[in-house]
Design a protein around this motif. Structure first.
Motif, PDB file in Angstrom:
ATOM      1  N   ARG A 226     156.121 -73.876 -36.612  1.00 16.37           N
ATOM      2  CA  ARG A 226     155.890 -75.311 -36.438  1.00 16.37           C
ATOM      3  C   ARG A 226     157.239 -76.005 -36.275  1.00 16.37           C
ATOM      4  NH1 ARG A 226     152.240 -78.312 -40.744  1.00 16.37           N
ATOM      5  NH2 ARG A 226     150.642 -77.304 -39.449  1.00 16.37           N
ATOM      6  N   PRO A 227     157.372 -76.913 -35.312  1.00 10.09           N
ATOM      7  CA  PRO A 227     158.648 -77.614 -35.129  1.00 10.09           C
ATOM      8  C   PRO A 227     158.904 -78.602 -36.267  1.00 10.09           C
ATOM      9  CG  PRO A 227     156.992 -78.529 -33.673  1.00 10.09           C
ATOM     10  CD  PRO A 227     156.368 -77.315 -34.307  1.00 10.09           C
ATOM     11  N   ALA A 228     160.170 -78.956 -36.443  1.00  4.39           N
ATOM     12  CA  ALA A 228     160.521 -79.906 -37.502  1.00  4.39           C
ATOM     13  C   ALA A 228     159.876 -81.267 -37.253  1.00  4.39           C
ATOM     14  CB  ALA A 228     162.032 -80.035 -37.589  1.00  4.39           C
ATOM     15  N   THR A 229     159.749 -81.632 -35.991  1.00  9.39           N
ATOM     16  CA  THR A 229     159.089 -82.875 -35.597  1.00  9.39           C
ATOM     17  C   THR A 229     158.013 -82.542 -34.568  1.00  9.39           C
ATOM     18  OG1 THR A 229     161.122 -84.131 -35.934  1.00  9.39           O
ATOM     19  CG2 THR A 229     159.396 -85.177 -34.636  1.00  9.39           C
ATOM     20  N   ALA A 230     156.830 -83.113 -34.736  1.00  8.07           N
ATOM     21  CA  ALA A 230     155.724 -82.812 -33.822  1.00  8.07           C
ATOM     22  C   ALA A 230     156.087 -83.170 -32.387  1.00  8.07           C
ATOM     23  CB  ALA A 230     154.471 -83.571 -34.249  1.00  8.07           C
ATOM     24  N   ASP A 231     155.849 -82.231 -31.461  1.00  5.75           N
ATOM     25  CA  ASP A 231     156.123 -82.515 -30.050  1.00  5.75           C
ATOM     26  C   ASP A 231     154.863 -82.915 -29.293  1.00  5.75           C
ATOM     27  OD1 ASP A 231     154.740 -80.143 -29.738  1.00  5.75           O
ATOM     28  OD2 ASP A 231     156.530 -78.945 -29.354  1.00  5.75           O
ATOM     29  N   HIS A 232     153.698 -82.778 -29.927  1.00  7.80           N
ATOM     30  CA  HIS A 232     152.408 -83.209 -29.370  1.00  7.80           C
ATOM     31  C   HIS A 232     152.020 -82.454 -28.106  1.00  7.80           C
ATOM     32  CE1 HIS A 232     152.450 -86.353 -32.330  1.00  7.80           C
ATOM     33  NE2 HIS A 232     153.581 -86.851 -31.853  1.00  7.80           N
ATOM     34  N   ASP A 233     152.670 -81.331 -27.845  1.00 13.77           N
ATOM     35  CA  ASP A 233     152.231 -80.496 -26.735  1.00 13.77           C
ATOM     36  C   ASP A 233     150.917 -79.819 -27.110  1.00 13.77           C
ATOM     37  OD1 ASP A 233     154.359 -81.142 -25.190  1.00 13.77           O
ATOM     38  OD2 ASP A 233     155.557 -79.389 -25.694  1.00 13.77           O
ATOM     39  N   GLY A 234     150.041 -79.671 -26.156  1.00 17.78           N
ATOM     40  CA  GLY A 234     148.760 -79.034 -26.438  1.00 17.78           C
ATOM     41  C   GLY A 234     148.282 -78.250 -25.243  1.00 17.78           C
ATOM     42  N   GLY A 235     147.229 -77.518 -25.430  1.00 14.03           N
ATOM     43  CA  GLY A 235     146.648 -76.735 -24.356  1.00 14.03           C
ATOM     44  C   GLY A 235     145.164 -77.002 -24.269  1.00 14.03           C
ATOM     45  N   LEU A 236     144.568 -76.510 -23.214  1.00 14.80           N
ATOM     46  CA  LEU A 236     143.136 -76.679 -22.986  1.00 14.80           C
ATOM     47  C   LEU A 236     142.520 -75.304 -22.765  1.00 14.80           C
ATOM     48  CD1 LEU A 236     140.800 -78.731 -22.463  1.00 14.80           C
ATOM     49  CD2 LEU A 236     141.373 -78.579 -20.046  1.00 14.80           C
ATOM     50  N   VAL A 237     141.506 -75.012 -23.554  1.00 13.94           N
ATOM     51  CA  VAL A 237     140.787 -73.745 -23.404  1.00 13.94           C
ATOM     52  C   VAL A 237     139.337 -74.071 -23.055  1.00 13.94           C
ATOM     53  CG1 VAL A 237     140.017 -71.629 -24.531  1.00 13.94           C
ATOM     54  CG2 VAL A 237     142.281 -72.569 -25.056  1.00 13.94           C
ATOM     55  N   ARG A 238     138.869 -73.553 -21.955  1.00 10.37           N
ATOM     56  CA  ARG A 238     137.506 -73.843 -21.496  1.00 10.37           C
ATOM     57  C   ARG A 238     136.520 -72.871 -22.146  1.00 10.37           C
ATOM     58  NH1 ARG A 238     135.016 -76.408 -17.184  1.00 10.37           N
ATOM     59  NH2 ARG A 238     133.024 -75.512 -16.545  1.00 10.37           N
ATOM     60  N   LEU A 239     135.431 -73.415 -22.630  1.00  5.80           N
ATOM     61  CA  LEU A 239     134.364 -72.607 -23.209  1.00  5.80           C
ATOM     62  C   LEU A 239     133.074 -72.913 -22.463  1.00  5.80           C
ATOM     63  CD1 LEU A 239     133.202 -70.731 -25.415  1.00  5.80           C
ATOM     64  CD2 LEU A 239     132.864 -72.776 -26.825  1.00  5.80           C
ATOM     65  N   ASP A 240     132.551 -71.938 -21.792  1.00  7.28           N
ATOM     66  CA  ASP A 240     131.275 -72.092 -21.080  1.00  7.28           C
ATOM     67  C   ASP A 240     130.150 -71.550 -21.948  1.00  7.28           C
ATOM     68  OD1 ASP A 240     132.257 -73.200 -18.655  1.00  7.28           O
ATOM     69  OD2 ASP A 240     133.048 -71.241 -18.117  1.00  7.28           O
ATOM     70  N   LEU A 241     129.143 -72.386 -22.180  1.00  8.93           N
ATOM     71  CA  LEU A 241     128.024 -72.012 -23.028  1.00  8.93           C
ATOM     72  C   LEU A 241     126.788 -71.810 -22.160  1.00  8.93           C
ATOM     73  CD1 LEU A 241     127.217 -71.733 -26.051  1.00  8.93           C
ATOM     74  CD2 LEU A 241     126.423 -74.085 -25.923  1.00  8.93           C
ATOM     75  N   PRO A 242     126.328 -70.583 -22.011  1.00 10.73           N
ATOM     76  CA  PRO A 242     125.135 -70.340 -21.188  1.00 10.73           C
ATOM     77  C   PRO A 242     123.924 -71.107 -21.726  1.00 10.73           C
ATOM     78  CG  PRO A 242     126.245 -68.272 -21.717  1.00 10.73           C
ATOM     79  CD  PRO A 242     126.877 -69.323 -22.567  1.00 10.73           C
ATOM     80  N   ALA A 243     123.059 -71.507 -20.823  1.00  8.98           N
ATOM     81  CA  ALA A 243     121.879 -72.274 -21.215  1.00  8.98           C
ATOM     82  C   ALA A 243     121.009 -71.504 -22.206  1.00  8.98           C
ATOM     83  CB  ALA A 243     121.064 -72.652 -19.976  1.00  8.98           C
TER      84      ALA A 243
END
Length: 354
Positions: A226-243
């Motif tokens: 964890r950085p000393a100060t938050a850099d607020h970088d983030g990622g996106l992970v796609r989740l597909d939920l079958p019907a």
């Protein structure tokens, strides 16, 4: 002088801590085609300002505390900026418009940018009519709105634009209350901190017991320190939920007398536990915070955070986990009037800018 609500005060404190940043901007993007009446759009934006006081509220401070300065309708206006933009630069232009920084003490928390075409059919009159593909970018600071606010904001803007195109003012019914009314009502509802019979004291007592001994941080195997100060970088992970899976989950929820939210809350808790977070899994969950019907059509910052603590000790079945989540979630909802910001101040956990 109208004090800031608890949620607004916390957002103001974050703004003071972070400095000038677009971190708490809410960008709303609308793609349009055809003939756009710019004069009507400007008038409609001002109509929305008149209707929702939160969008024409500034936050100066007195003795180190913010308060709501609601501008009169004739002193507040949205500056709709027209920016001719090539089609291949739309995404970057949207990003730039979304990253504008607000001065909460001096500006209203709403900006509007209209990205207009620069090629193809020329506009009829850039000051009145624009033809072709346009993109409207509204940016609202989180201190004035939340996720629920998006629906009434777009709805009222659409109704106002249609009315202005027809040469009249919007004919909507006046709102029963404004955000400032909610702020004062919230203070009155919670009561004084030193009153043992107040709502604040009763709900705080519940949360003290519900969170007693809870871990302040979940120990998870992460891929970097964890950085000393938050850099607020983030990622996106796609989740597909079958019907088919969704249908099975809905059946499971019905059998266990839980909501779909509780199913996912339980699944996340089990996942975190399997990843090494232990058997005591507190997860923060946002709630709309609009406990009165009169608040449903308002643009404003009402959202609250509830901690749903899941006990995974004793090798429970998933059905048993669902029962525990249901009990914790219902208890949390029954005690949702206490703002999360007040809970954090009272419990005083170790905090870090990281």
């Amino acid at each position: 002088m109208i004090p800031a609500s608890y949620a607004q005060r916390q957002m103001w404190l974050l703004d003071q801590l972070e400095g000038p940043t677009a971190l708490y901007n809410i960008p709303l993007v609308l793609r349009m085609s055809g003939r756009l009446d710019v004069v009507a759009l400007r008038a409609a934006l001002d109509d929305v300002l008149v209707r929702h006081e939160s969008l024409r509220t500034r936050f100066p401070q007195l003795a180190g505390e913010p308060y709501q300065e609601i501008l009169p309708p004739d002193e507040a206006s949205v500056d709709l900026t027209l920016v001719p933009t090539p089609a291949d630069e739309l995404e970057s232009a949207i990003a730039r418009a979304s990253l504008d920084v607000f001065d909460l003490a001096a500006e209203i928390p709403l900006r509007a940018t209209l990205l207009t075409p620069v090629s193809g059919q020329p506009p009829v009159d850039r000051d009145s009519l624009v033809t072709g593909e346009c993109v409207l970018v509204l940016v609202v600071h989180h201190i004035a709105a939340d996720g629920w606010s998006v629906a009434p904001l777009w709805r009222d803007l659409s109704e106002a634009y249609a009315a202005r195109c027809a040469g009249r003012e919007p004919g909507w019914e006046p709102l029963p209350v404004q955000y400032a009314d909610y702020s004062l009502w919230q203070q009155e509802l919670l009561g004084e901190a030193h009153d043992p019979d107040s709502v604040r004291a009763g709900q705080l007592a519940y949360w003290r017991q519900a969170l007693a001994g809870a871990p302040e941080e979940l120990a998870l195997p992460v891929d970097r320190p964890r950085p000393a100060t938050a850099d607020h970088d983030g990622g996106l992970v796609r989740l597909d939920l079958p019907a088919e899976l969704h249908a099975e989950l809905a059946e499971l929820a019905a059998r266990q007398d839980v909501t779909m939210f509780m199913v996912w809350q339980a699944a996340v808790a089990v996942l975190l536990s399997k990843l090494g977070a232990g058997e005591d899994i507190p997860i923060g969950s946002p709630v709309a915070g609009r406990t009165e019907q009169e608040l449903e059509d308002l643009v404003g910052f009402f959202v609250n955070t509830l901690v749903v603590r899941t006990d995974l000790s004793g090798a429970p079945t998933f059905a048993e986990v669902l029962g525990r989540v249901r009990q914790a979630a219902l208890g949390a909802l029954d005690h949702q009037d206490l703002p999360f910001e007040r809970l954090v101040e009272e419990l005083a956990p170790v905090r870090s800018v990281g």
